[in-house]
Design a protein around this motif. Sequence first.
Motif, short mmCIF file in Angstrom:
data_model
loop_
_atom_site.label_atom_id
_atom_site.label_comp_id
_atom_site.label_asym_id
_atom_site.label_seq_id
_atom_site.Cartn_x
_atom_site.Cartn_y
_atom_site.Cartn_z
N ARG A 1 -4.07 -9.22 -39.38
CA ARG A 1 -5.01 -8.98 -38.28
C ARG A 1 -6.43 -8.87 -38.84
N ALA A 2 -7.25 -9.85 -38.51
CA ALA A 2 -8.62 -9.89 -39.04
C ALA A 2 -9.41 -8.65 -38.66
N LYS A 3 -9.23 -8.14 -37.45
CA LYS A 3 -10.01 -6.99 -36.99
C LYS A 3 -9.77 -5.77 -37.87
N SER A 4 -8.54 -5.57 -38.33
CA SER A 4 -8.25 -4.43 -39.20
C SER A 4 -9.00 -4.55 -40.52
N ILE A 5 -9.05 -5.76 -41.06
CA ILE A 5 -9.77 -5.99 -42.31
C ILE A 5 -11.25 -5.69 -42.12
N LEU A 6 -11.85 -6.21 -41.07
CA LEU A 6 -13.28 -6.04 -40.84
C LEU A 6 -13.63 -4.58 -40.56
N THR A 7 -12.77 -3.88 -39.81
CA THR A 7 -13.02 -2.46 -39.51
C THR A 7 -12.96 -1.62 -40.78
N LEU A 8 -11.90 -1.81 -41.56
CA LEU A 8 -11.74 -1.00 -42.77
C LEU A 8 -12.80 -1.35 -43.81
N THR B 1 -15.83 -2.13 -43.29
CA THR B 1 -17.05 -1.41 -42.93
C THR B 1 -16.97 0.06 -43.34
N LEU B 2 -15.79 0.64 -43.19
CA LEU B 2 -15.60 2.06 -43.51
C LEU B 2 -15.44 2.31 -45.00
N TYR B 3 -14.86 1.35 -45.71
CA TYR B 3 -14.53 1.55 -47.12
C TYR B 3 -14.85 0.27 -47.90
N PRO B 4 -16.12 -0.04 -48.08
CA PRO B 4 -16.52 -1.32 -48.67
C PRO B 4 -16.23 -1.45 -50.16
N GLN B 5 -15.93 -0.35 -50.84
CA GLN B 5 -15.72 -0.41 -52.28
C GLN B 5 -14.38 -1.02 -52.69
N ALA B 6 -13.47 -1.21 -51.74
CA ALA B 6 -12.18 -1.84 -52.05
C ALA B 6 -12.32 -3.36 -51.99
N GLY C 1 -6.96 3.90 -35.02
CA GLY C 1 -7.36 4.95 -35.95
C GLY C 1 -6.79 4.82 -37.35
N ILE C 2 -5.91 3.86 -37.59
CA ILE C 2 -5.30 3.76 -38.92
C ILE C 2 -6.34 3.42 -39.98
N GLU C 3 -7.31 2.60 -39.63
CA GLU C 3 -8.34 2.23 -40.60
C GLU C 3 -9.16 3.46 -41.00
N GLN C 4 -9.49 4.29 -40.03
CA GLN C 4 -10.24 5.51 -40.31
C GLN C 4 -9.44 6.47 -41.19
N ARG C 5 -8.15 6.57 -40.93
CA ARG C 5 -7.31 7.46 -41.72
C ARG C 5 -7.18 6.96 -43.17
N LEU C 6 -7.07 5.66 -43.34
CA LEU C 6 -6.99 5.11 -44.69
C LEU C 6 -8.29 5.33 -45.45
N ALA C 7 -9.41 5.08 -44.80
CA ALA C 7 -10.71 5.29 -45.45
C ALA C 7 -10.87 6.76 -45.85
N ALA C 8 -10.50 7.66 -44.97
CA ALA C 8 -10.62 9.09 -45.26
C ALA C 8 -9.70 9.49 -46.41
N TYR C 9 -8.49 8.94 -46.42
CA TYR C 9 -7.55 9.28 -47.50
C TYR C 9 -8.11 8.86 -48.86
N PHE C 10 -8.56 7.62 -48.96
CA PHE C 10 -9.02 7.14 -50.27
C PHE C 10 -10.38 7.72 -50.66
N GLU C 11 -11.15 8.22 -49.70
CA GLU C 11 -12.36 8.97 -50.04
C GLU C 11 -11.98 10.29 -50.71
N ARG C 12 -10.89 10.89 -50.24
CA ARG C 12 -10.43 12.16 -50.82
C ARG C 12 -9.69 11.96 -52.13
N GLN C 13 -8.99 10.83 -52.25
CA GLN C 13 -8.09 10.59 -53.38
C GLN C 13 -8.59 9.41 -54.20
N PRO C 14 -9.39 9.64 -55.23
CA PRO C 14 -9.79 8.53 -56.09
C PRO C 14 -8.59 7.97 -56.84
N VAL C 15 -8.60 6.66 -57.09
CA VAL C 15 -7.46 6.03 -57.76
C VAL C 15 -7.95 5.25 -58.99
N PRO C 16 -7.12 5.20 -60.04
CA PRO C 16 -7.53 4.52 -61.27
C PRO C 16 -7.12 3.05 -61.33
#
Length: 255
Positions: free
Chosen positions: A150-157, A159-164, A126-141
């Motif tokens: 871990r490749a799986k963490s990169i691929l999961t996140l 998918t959830l947060y492609p703008q990074a 669930g860490i990938e989901q929590r990170l995606a949710a956090y940065f959706e709420r908190q825009p950064v400059p």
Amino acid sequence: MFTKQPTQIIAHRGSKGTRPENTLLAFQAALDAGADGIETDVQLSADQQLVIMHDERVDRTTNGEGFIKDLTLAQLKRLDAGSRFSPDYAGTQIPTLDEVIQLLIADNFTGVFNLELKTNKIHYPGIEQRLAAYFERQPVPFRLVFSSFRAKSILTLRTLYPQAEYAKLFKTAGRQAKLMQRRHQVGGLHPDIHWVKAHRFWLPHAQLRPWTVNSEADMTYCLRHHFAGLITDYPARAVALRTKIQGGVPSWKKS
């Protein structure tokens, strides 16, 4: 004038060589030194809070014992994360991800923020989901770069947060990293500096940010090759050496 971009100086766990690692003090010191970027590590506490620490256990850098996953944020906040480095920093706390982000925003930081998911030993479901949710709420400059061994963490996140931006960390597994780059699953590669020097004929084909580049010889090697970046415990030293070899100043700094 350069024909190539200056090498980015990325502060490893903040200014780890001069302050207690992965603390607000270390990150502020890196910013004050003119680092182009901050590299740090995120894990989950027992109560599912995003906390900043490199080791899976608190023993090495604090006065406590045990795994981060077994301690609540309140328990982690009671630990002293400064005295092991120097008595001068007694009482320094383990920061949350949000505390680090707010520090960078307050400093008008617009460089690179490289957040490593420490999921290669403990997967933290669930860490990938929590990170995606956090940065959706908190825009950064600033530029947000996620990395992991871990490749799986990169691929999961991704998918959830492609703008990074995404980067693959590796010590010896160069083939997997290159394959992920060819598949456009990552844009950058973050190899061990020892691997880089042993595979120097591969260098022209990749944009690299090696770690951990601490000696003047290794810094000079990266700067003369005009790597995309270098990750160091001593950002002030690297910034000074870059000025000597490449010239230029960190682009995010206000004059």
